[in-house]
Motif scaffolding. Structure first.
Motif, mmCIF file in Angstrom:
data_model
loop_
_atom_site.group_PDB
_atom_site.id
_atom_site.type_symbol
_atom_site.label_atom_id
_atom_site.label_comp_id
_atom_site.label_asym_id
_atom_site.label_seq_id
_atom_site.Cartn_x
_atom_site.Cartn_y
_atom_site.Cartn_z
ATOM 1 N N GLU A 46 -16.224 0.697 16.553
ATOM 2 C CA GLU A 46 -17.310 -0.159 17.025
ATOM 3 C C GLU A 46 -17.194 -0.527 18.497
ATOM 4 O O GLU A 46 -18.092 -1.153 19.055
ATOM 5 C CB GLU A 46 -17.348 -1.450 16.199
ATOM 6 N N ASN A 47 -16.112 -0.129 19.172
ATOM 7 C CA ASN A 47 -15.838 -0.665 20.495
ATOM 8 C C ASN A 47 -16.152 0.258 21.666
ATOM 9 O O ASN A 47 -16.199 -0.197 22.801
ATOM 10 C CB ASN A 47 -14.364 -1.099 20.586
ATOM 11 N N SER A 48 -16.352 1.540 21.448
ATOM 12 C CA SER A 48 -16.591 2.442 22.573
ATOM 13 C C SER A 48 -18.062 2.411 22.977
ATOM 14 O O SER A 48 -18.941 2.014 22.205
ATOM 15 C CB SER A 48 -16.186 3.872 22.208
ATOM 16 N N SER A 49 -18.339 2.842 24.216
ATOM 17 C CA SER A 49 -19.716 2.903 24.697
ATOM 18 C C SER A 49 -20.573 3.790 23.799
ATOM 19 O O SER A 49 -21.733 3.470 23.504
ATOM 20 C CB SER A 49 -19.742 3.436 26.137
ATOM 21 N N TYR A 50 -20.008 4.908 23.389
ATOM 22 C CA TYR A 50 -20.728 5.854 22.535
ATOM 23 C C TYR A 50 -21.181 5.175 21.243
ATOM 24 O O TYR A 50 -22.357 5.244 20.862
ATOM 25 C CB TYR A 50 -19.828 7.049 22.232
ATOM 26 N N TRP A 51 -20.256 4.510 20.568
ATOM 27 C CA TRP A 51 -20.584 3.934 19.267
ATOM 28 C C TRP A 51 -21.454 2.693 19.390
ATOM 29 O O TRP A 51 -22.227 2.362 18.483
ATOM 30 C CB TRP A 51 -19.310 3.671 18.461
ATOM 31 N N LYS A 52 -21.372 1.993 20.515
ATOM 32 C CA LYS A 52 -22.306 0.891 20.760
ATOM 33 C C LYS A 52 -23.728 1.422 20.889
ATOM 34 O O LYS A 52 -24.692 0.779 20.449
ATOM 35 C CB LYS A 52 -21.894 0.119 22.008
ATOM 36 N N GLN A 53 -23.878 2.606 21.494
ATOM 37 C CA GLN A 53 -25.191 3.227 21.605
ATOM 38 C C GLN A 53 -25.701 3.697 20.245
ATOM 39 O O GLN A 53 -26.891 3.583 19.951
ATOM 40 C CB GLN A 53 -25.134 4.399 22.578
ATOM 41 N N VAL A 54 -24.823 4.247 19.416
ATOM 42 C CA VAL A 54 -25.220 4.619 18.056
ATOM 43 C C VAL A 54 -25.751 3.389 17.327
ATOM 44 O O VAL A 54 -26.825 3.417 16.705
ATOM 45 C CB VAL A 54 -24.037 5.238 17.280
ATOM 46 N N ASP B 196 -10.697 -0.823 15.560
ATOM 47 C CA ASP B 196 -9.887 -0.195 16.600
ATOM 48 C C ASP B 196 -9.722 1.292 16.326
ATOM 49 O O ASP B 196 -9.263 1.688 15.246
ATOM 50 C CB ASP B 196 -8.497 -0.843 16.677
ATOM 51 N N ASN B 197 -10.080 2.089 17.333
ATOM 52 C CA ASN B 197 -9.936 3.539 17.241
ATOM 53 C C ASN B 197 -10.617 4.085 15.992
ATOM 54 O O ASN B 197 -11.513 3.458 15.437
ATOM 55 C CB ASN B 197 -8.455 3.929 17.294
ATOM 56 N N GLU B 198 -10.173 5.236 15.541
ATOM 57 C CA GLU B 198 -10.788 5.859 14.372
ATOM 58 C C GLU B 198 -9.801 5.765 13.208
ATOM 59 O O GLU B 198 -9.028 6.669 12.938
ATOM 60 C CB GLU B 198 -11.183 7.301 14.689
ATOM 61 N N ASP B 199 -9.849 4.637 12.511
ATOM 62 C CA ASP B 199 -8.897 4.309 11.454
ATOM 63 C C ASP B 199 -9.457 4.778 10.112
ATOM 64 O O ASP B 199 -10.388 4.177 9.565
ATOM 65 C CB ASP B 199 -8.664 2.795 11.457
ATOM 66 N N ILE B 200 -8.881 5.850 9.587
ATOM 67 C CA ILE B 200 -9.387 6.433 8.342
ATOM 68 C C ILE B 200 -9.306 5.443 7.192
ATOM 69 O O ILE B 200 -10.264 5.258 6.430
ATOM 70 C CB ILE B 200 -8.608 7.721 7.988
ATOM 71 N N ASP B 201 -8.161 4.776 7.057
ATOM 72 C CA ASP B 201 -7.978 3.841 5.935
ATOM 73 C C ASP B 201 -8.983 2.695 6.010
ATOM 74 O O ASP B 201 -9.554 2.288 4.988
ATOM 75 C CB ASP B 201 -6.554 3.288 5.931
ATOM 76 N N GLU B 202 -9.202 2.164 7.213
ATOM 77 C CA GLU B 202 -10.154 1.064 7.349
ATOM 78 C C GLU B 202 -11.571 1.533 7.041
ATOM 79 O O GLU B 202 -12.351 0.816 6.414
ATOM 80 C CB GLU B 202 -10.099 0.458 8.753
#
Length: 437
Positions: A74-82, A114-120
């Motif tokens: 949820e924190n990167s510019s890319y995903w904020k745009q999504v 945070d990051n790409e956490d598979i378990d989360e």
């Protein structure tokens, strides 16, 4: 006479101006001189193919329909745009249908913090399934991670839509994403052109398990192999393996061979497994027996090896991700180019080259364009970017999810588009419309 004269005048005006609607009695569009307002994100929607996935006009959803959208972070510019695209589509649907309050279509975007956490991400998926949404759209971090959850969702009448990254699950209704192969080929061609079709290049990849990462790496490498004989990919760094890479780098720094490191690590792992088994069996054994078992397990690895492993782990833990990338890039003194396959890796590569003082000697290109990436492009730290359409992707995903709920049919794949951006065209109007911060 007066009434007849007025009627004649009106008829003459209609004939002269060609406005036949004067006497037809039908409601027709009449140009009023006002230009329809074009939303600032229209270019993002125009890049989507098929165009129906940029349109919400026919999405007559029932009041209170719940669409769950799960991203990778949820924190990167890319995903904020999504997320912005997701929210805009929801707002447009509700405005079109006149829904508000309890009647409003609920579209919720969730992602690991945070990051790409598979378990989360899997935990978020479990939580969303428990809320029984009408449809789930997910950008799978691991294309093979959620088969059990998907089976359960579908058995409970919750269909699945994918976006951003492909998924191996057979029951996916629709996938909204960049044509990753075509985009990676474009990146490979641009990089090879920039280094004069000759030299060594490295890839920095966010993970080794997602569908889009696999597609980009495969297409990039295939393009190099088949069409650029003077160029070779000499290093591929996967960031989900960075801890192992740091450990390998630390071992090399301390003069420990890869073979010894692997052997000692296996021995240490075996010892830990034995100790765990000893602890589990201690309740049924005498204190003397347990002590003897513990003593036996200590013989699995020599004291020297144990000490060396501790030194290796200590050095590895002191290394940053950037340190590790620098270490592996420096193993190739003839390196001419580097390519990151997402927003974070292209920026990490640029930072590594700056640390190496190689920004002017090694071409850095990659995917995506947040504020930091655009600043680096402007100052020359990055030489070119494949810029995806995350806003359009989020918008198209909600449209695909809504079409799934309404059972009005979906394309198997929706192409959300991309553009190539470099210092020469980044100020162009049509390019500016696709950039994000």
């Amino acid at each position: 006479m007066k009434k007849r004269s007025v009627a004649a005048v009106l008829l003459a005006v209609c004939m002269v101006t060609g406005i036949c609607g004067c006497s037809s009695g039908k409601d027709e569009d009449v140009f009023t001189g006002d230009t329809p307002e074009v939303p600032e994100w229209q270019a993002n929607l125009d890049a989507i193919t098929p165009v129906v996935y940029a349109n919400i006009d026919d999405l007559a959803l029932e009041p209170g329909t719940y669409i769950s959208v799960i991203g990778k972070t949820e924190n990167s510019s890319y995903w904020k745009q999504v997320a912005a695209g997701v929210q805009q589509a929801a707002a447009d649907i509700n405005e079109r249908l006149g829904y508000s309050g309890d009647d409003a279509i609920r579209v919720l975007f969730n992602a690991p913090a945070d990051n790409e956490d598979i378990d989360e991400q899997v935990n978020i998926l479990d939580e969303e399934m428990a809320r029984y949404p009408d449809v789930i759209a997910i950008a799978s971090i691991d294309e093979n991670a959620s088969e059990v959850q998907f089976d359960l969702a579908i058995s409970n009448g919750i269909p699945i839509v994918a976006f951003d990254s492909g998924n191996s699950y057979q029951g996916i209704q629709c996938t909204c994403m960049t044509d990753n192969s075509r985009a990676a080929v474009t990146g490979a061609q641009k990089l090879c052109e920039a280094i004069g079709e000759s030299g060594e290049v490295a890839l920095i990849v966010p993970d080794s398990v997602s569908g889009n990462a696999k597609d980009r790496v495969a297409a990039f490498q295939q393009e190099i192999t088949e069409n650029h004989p003077g160029v070779s990919v000499v290093e591929t760094i996967y960031m989900d393996q960075i801890d192992q890479l740091k450990r390998g780098a630390a071992a090399e720094e301390l003069g420990v061979s890869a073979e010894d490191l692997a052997a000692w690590t296996a021995e240490a792992a075996g010892e830990e497994e034995e100790e765990a088994l000893d602890a589990a069996e201690a309740d049924a054994a005498t204190a003397d027996d347990a002590a003897q078992q513990d003593g036996d397990s200590q013989d699995n690895i020599s004291e020297e090896a144990r000490t060396r492993l501790e030194d290796i782990d200590s050095l590895a833990e002191s290394m940053s991700d950037e340190d590790a990338v620098v270490y592996y890039l420096q193993k190739h003194p003839d390196l001419k180019g580097c390519f990151g396959t997402n927003d974070e890796t292209v920026l990490l590569g640029a930072q590594a080259l700056e640390s190496m003082e190689k920004t002017e000697d090694i071409v850095m290109m990659g995917f995506d364009a947040g504020r930091d990436q655009l600043d680096a492009l402007a100052d020359g730290s990055i030489d070119g970017l494949v810029v995806q359409n995350p806003f359009g992707m989020g918008y198209a995903t909600v449209v695909a999810a809504a079409r799934t709920v309404l059972e009005i049919g979906n394309e198997a794949q929706v192409d959300t588009g991309f553009v190539w951006v470099d210092a020469d065209n980044m100020e162009d109007e049509n390019i500016q419309a696709m950039l994000y911060e």
